[in-house]
Structures are given as structure tokens and as C-alpha cells.
Design a protein around this motif. Structure first.
Motif, PDB file in Angstrom:
ATOM      1  N   ASP A 126       0.804  -1.230   0.000  1.00  0.00           N
ATOM      2  CA  ASP A 126       0.000   0.000   0.000  1.00  0.00           C
ATOM      3  C   ASP A 126       0.832   1.273   0.000  1.00  0.00           C
ATOM      4  O   ASP A 126       0.264   2.372   0.057  1.00  0.00           O
ATOM      5  CB  ASP A 126      -0.983   0.036   1.181  1.00  0.00           C
ATOM      6  CG  ASP A 126      -2.072  -1.020   1.054  1.00  0.00           C
ATOM      7  OD1 ASP A 126      -2.429  -1.366  -0.093  1.00  0.00           O
ATOM      8  OD2 ASP A 126      -2.559  -1.505   2.094  1.00  0.00           O
ATOM      9  N   ASP A 127       2.159   1.164  -0.088  1.00  0.00           N
ATOM     10  CA  ASP A 127       2.973   2.378  -0.216  1.00  0.00           C
ATOM     11  C   ASP A 127       2.660   3.065  -1.544  1.00  0.00           C
ATOM     12  O   ASP A 127       2.403   2.408  -2.562  1.00  0.00           O
ATOM     13  CB  ASP A 127       4.468   2.037  -0.158  1.00  0.00           C
ATOM     14  CG  ASP A 127       4.944   1.760   1.259  1.00  0.00           C
ATOM     15  OD1 ASP A 127       4.186   2.062   2.204  1.00  0.00           O
ATOM     16  OD2 ASP A 127       6.066   1.241   1.414  1.00  0.00           O
ATOM     17  N   ALA A 128       2.707   4.392  -1.540  1.00  0.00           N
ATOM     18  CA  ALA A 128       2.442   5.168  -2.757  1.00  0.00           C
ATOM     19  C   ALA A 128       3.645   5.103  -3.690  1.00  0.00           C
ATOM     20  O   ALA A 128       4.798   5.171  -3.248  1.00  0.00           O
ATOM     21  CB  ALA A 128       2.138   6.615  -2.397  1.00  0.00           C
ATOM     22  N   VAL A 129       3.369   4.970  -4.998  1.00  0.00           N
ATOM     23  CA  VAL A 129       4.421   4.915  -6.015  1.00  0.00           C
ATOM     24  C   VAL A 129       4.298   6.163  -6.885  1.00  0.00           C
ATOM     25  O   VAL A 129       3.229   6.445  -7.438  1.00  0.00           O
ATOM     26  CB  VAL A 129       4.304   3.640  -6.871  1.00  0.00           C
ATOM     27  CG1 VAL A 129       5.414   3.597  -7.915  1.00  0.00           C
ATOM     28  CG2 VAL A 129       4.360   2.402  -5.983  1.00  0.00           C
ATOM     29  N   ILE A 130       5.395   6.895  -7.003  1.00  0.00           N
ATOM     30  CA  ILE A 130       5.386   8.208  -7.648  1.00  0.00           C
ATOM     31  C   ILE A 130       6.332   8.197  -8.843  1.00  0.00           C
ATOM     32  O   ILE A 130       7.482   7.753  -8.740  1.00  0.00           O
ATOM     33  CB  ILE A 130       5.821   9.300  -6.647  1.00  0.00           C
ATOM     34  CG1 ILE A 130       4.929   9.242  -5.405  1.00  0.00           C
ATOM     35  CG2 ILE A 130       5.782  10.679  -7.289  1.00  0.00           C
ATOM     36  CD1 ILE A 130       5.481  10.018  -4.226  1.00  0.00           C
ATOM     37  N   GLY A 131       5.849   8.674  -9.975  1.00  0.00           N
ATOM     38  CA  GLY A 131       6.676   8.839 -11.160  1.00  0.00           C
ATOM     39  C   GLY A 131       7.053  10.293 -11.336  1.00  0.00           C
ATOM     40  O   GLY A 131       6.609  11.158 -10.571  1.00  0.00           O
ATOM     41  N   PRO A 132       7.869  10.614 -12.345  1.00  0.00           N
ATOM     42  CA  PRO A 132       8.211  12.018 -12.603  1.00  0.00           C
ATOM     43  C   PRO A 132       6.963  12.815 -12.969  1.00  0.00           C
ATOM     44  O   PRO A 132       6.442  12.697 -14.064  1.00  0.00           O
ATOM     45  CB  PRO A 132       9.183  11.936 -13.785  1.00  0.00           C
ATOM     46  CG  PRO A 132       9.697  10.535 -13.775  1.00  0.00           C
ATOM     47  CD  PRO A 132       8.575   9.696 -13.254  1.00  0.00           C
ATOM     48  N   GLY A 133       6.451  13.586 -12.034  1.00  0.00           N
ATOM     49  CA  GLY A 133       5.262  14.389 -12.296  1.00  0.00           C
ATOM     50  C   GLY A 133       4.111  14.110 -11.368  1.00  0.00           C
ATOM     51  O   GLY A 133       3.297  14.993 -11.112  1.00  0.00           O
ATOM     52  N   GLY A 134       4.005  12.885 -10.845  1.00  0.00           N
ATOM     53  CA  GLY A 134       2.872  12.621  -9.973  1.00  0.00           C
ATOM     54  C   GLY A 134       2.697  11.161  -9.626  1.00  0.00           C
ATOM     55  O   GLY A 134       3.488  10.294 -10.008  1.00  0.00           O
ATOM     56  N   LEU A 135       1.618  10.887  -8.904  1.00  0.00           N
ATOM     57  CA  LEU A 135       1.295   9.543  -8.424  1.00  0.00           C
ATOM     58  C   LEU A 135       0.906   8.641  -9.594  1.00  0.00           C
ATOM     59  O   LEU A 135       0.177   9.057 -10.494  1.00  0.00           O
ATOM     60  CB  LEU A 135       0.136   9.630  -7.425  1.00  0.00           C
ATOM     61  CG  LEU A 135      -0.299   8.332  -6.749  1.00  0.00           C
ATOM     62  CD1 LEU A 135       0.750   7.881  -5.739  1.00  0.00           C
ATOM     63  CD2 LEU A 135      -1.651   8.534  -6.059  1.00  0.00           C
ATOM     64  N   ILE A 136       1.387   7.375  -9.572  1.00  0.00           N
ATOM     65  CA  ILE A 136       1.009   6.427 -10.622  1.00  0.00           C
ATOM     66  C   ILE A 136       0.355   5.162 -10.074  1.00  0.00           C
ATOM     67  O   ILE A 136      -0.274   4.418 -10.823  1.00  0.00           O
ATOM     68  CB  ILE A 136       2.214   6.024 -11.493  1.00  0.00           C
ATOM     69  CG1 ILE A 136       3.261   5.273 -10.659  1.00  0.00           C
ATOM     70  CG2 ILE A 136       2.816   7.224 -12.185  1.00  0.00           C
ATOM     71  CD1 ILE A 136       4.345   4.621 -11.508  1.00  0.00           C
ATOM     72  N   GLY A 137       0.496   4.890  -8.765  1.00  0.00           N
ATOM     73  CA  GLY A 137      -0.115   3.679  -8.234  1.00  0.00           C
ATOM     74  C   GLY A 137       0.289   3.426  -6.794  1.00  0.00           C
ATOM     75  O   GLY A 137       0.874   4.293  -6.127  1.00  0.00           O
ATOM     76  N   ARG A 138      -0.022   2.206  -6.339  1.00  0.00           N
ATOM     77  CA  ARG A 138       0.315   1.794  -4.976  1.00  0.00           C
ATOM     78  C   ARG A 138       0.893   0.388  -5.009  1.00  0.00           C
ATOM     79  O   ARG A 138       0.588  -0.411  -5.906  1.00  0.00           O
ATOM     80  CB  ARG A 138      -0.927   1.834  -4.083  1.00  0.00           C
ATOM     81  CG  ARG A 138      -1.565   3.204  -3.990  1.00  0.00           C
ATOM     82  CD  ARG A 138      -2.860   3.170  -3.201  1.00  0.00           C
ATOM     83  NE  ARG A 138      -2.620   2.917  -1.778  1.00  0.00           N
ATOM     84  CZ  ARG A 138      -3.596   2.809  -0.875  1.00  0.00           C
ATOM     85  NH1 ARG A 138      -4.859   2.905  -1.261  1.00  0.00           N
ATOM     86  NH2 ARG A 138      -3.318   2.594   0.389  1.00  0.00           N
TER      87      ARG A 138
END
Length: 247
Positions: A126-138
Motif C-alpha cells: 500500500d505504499d504510494a508509487v510516484i513517477g516524474p510528475g505525480g502519483l502512478i499507483g500503490r
């Protein structure tokens, strides 16, 4: 007198039969010595009327220009990707772990991806996954050295989001395509294309005020409430590195 001339006539006829072969051997010798230059010149002279004209030359020049433009676009894409990686590297501090995308599946291109770090790096479900620019998933599941990410575009993915301009809450639902659906909680919405979608300022499950997407189209006739299609700011299909917000 006639008998004395017979041998000479015989030799003359023999020479006449041999001279074509002598000439052929001489020509072959010249070709060998000149390495076929004469034939090349002759072919060039005979084929000159069929050489490409100005139209063909313009086509070639156009193809060269198109090749240059394509190479420039590829260089710009690589440059943008490297800038994104640099931004991720600069942001990687404290409670964020940088990880490489190591695997995707064609059947689940918009559903999940695999990361090259896991619980040994502090990543948890459930940790947040962030790409260059914003959130992409968990993070969906974790092994000691890898993590599986459920993308926001995956069917069944649902997170609460916030529209800063209209100060309204919504629910972002994945559809299995490049554009998730934004479902509003109220019937009276003032959203319009171009509006920013972010995580809630009061979110405890996800990092607050994190950019997520931009509204593309709005369906005000949605039931029971209006809906919208959004484009993620960080496109999951073009990401090689991500950050995981560990807790």
C-alpha cells in the motif's frame, strides 16, 4: 601459280577465324587491367537518361530532413527522460526510495509493473508509487527484493482525489486504459477540461497534495453523478524509474 598461293590463302582464312578470339582476349585483358572502369563508364553513359531527376532528388532530401527530425525528437525524449530521472534522484531523500521498473506484462500494461526493490529497502504493501510528475499507483505485494505495483489505470483501482480549483472531492477509478475515470460525489460540479487532480490535502493513506492527473473530458450526464476522464501527469507506460513513499 595458283598452287603457290594456296598455302597463303589458307593461312589468311585461319587468321580471319582467329582474330575475333584475339580481340576478345585483348578486351578481357584491358577489362582486367582497368578493373571494369570502361564498362562502368559505358553503363553510366547509357543509363544517364534514366537517372533520378529533380523530383527524386527532392524526395531524397525530404527523407533526409525527416530522418533528422526523427533523431531530434528521440534525443529530446531521451533528454526529458534523463531530466525526470535527475528530478527523482534529487527528490529521493528521507522516506522515499528510488526503484527501477524491471518488468511489465503486455496483457497487464495498464494494470501493474514490477520494481527492482522490495522489503529489504523498506517498501511495504500500500505504499504510494510516484513517477516524474505525480502519483502512478500503490504497492500491491512485496518480496524481499521486488515489489508489484498496481497502477491507477488498473481495473478495480480506486483512490480518493481532490480538485484544487473547485475544492471538490472525487473518486479516481481505473478502467484498464490510459485514462482513468473521475467519479464525483456531488451532482453539482464546476469541473472543466484542464483542471488539476491531486491527492487530498487531508489524506493519510497517500502523500497529501500530490499531483495525479489533468481532466480531459467531462460527462455532466453521468449517473448517479457526473464523471470525467483524466490523463495521468506521469504516464505509467513511459516510466523507467519511480519513487516509493515508504511509511
Amino acid at each position: 601459280m595458283g598452287l603457290s598461293q594456296w598455302p597463303q590463302g589458307s593461312r589468311l582464312r585461319s587468321f580471319q577465324r582467329l582474330w575475333p578470339w584475339v580481340i576478345l582476349l585483348a578486351v578481357l585483358g584491358l577489362v582486367r587491367l582497368s578493373k571494369g572502369a570502361g564498362f562502368a563508364d559505358a553503363f553510366a553513359l547509357l543509363s544517364r537518361p534514366f537517372w533520378p531527376g529533380s523530383a527524386q532528388r527532392e524526395w531524397v532530401q525530404s527523407a533526409v530532413r525527416q530522418n533528422d527530425v526523427s533523431r531530434l525528437e528521440l534525443l529530446e525524449q531521451d533528454n526529458a527522460r534523463l531530466r525526470g530521472l535527475l528530478e527523482l534522484d534529487q527528490l529521493s531523500a528521507g522516506d522515499r526510495v528510488q526503484a527501477a521498473v524491471i518488468s511489465r506484462t503486455p496483457s497487464g500494461w495498464w494494470q501493474q509493473l514490477e520494481l527492482g526493490k522490495g522489503s529489504f529497502a523498506g517498501i511495504a504493501k500500500d505504499d504510494a508509487v510516484i513517477g516524474p510528475g505525480g502519483l502512478i499507483g500503490r504497492v500491491q505485494s512485496v518480496t524481499p527484493s521486488t515489489s508489484r505495483v498496481r497502477l491507477l489505470t488498473a481495473p478495480g483501482s480506486r483512490i480518493g482525489v481532490w480538485l484544487p480549483r473547485t475544492r471538490q472531492h472525487g473518486l479516481l477509478a481505473g478502467l484498464g486504459t490510459a485514462r482513468p475515470q473521475l467519479q464525483f460525489l456531488d451532482k453539482d460540479v464546476q469541473v472543466q477540461p484542464g483542471d488539476l487532480v491531486s491527492t487530498s490535502p487531508a489524506s493519510t493513506l497517500l502523500p497529501p497534495n500530490l499531483p495525479v492527473a489533468v481532466v480531459q473530458t467531462v460527462n455532466l450526464r453521468g449517473v448517479p453523478a457526473p464523471t470525467a476522464l483524466v490523463q495521468l501527469i506521469a504516464p505509467p507506460d513511459a516510466i523507467d524509474w519511480v519513487q516509493v513513499q515508504v511509511r
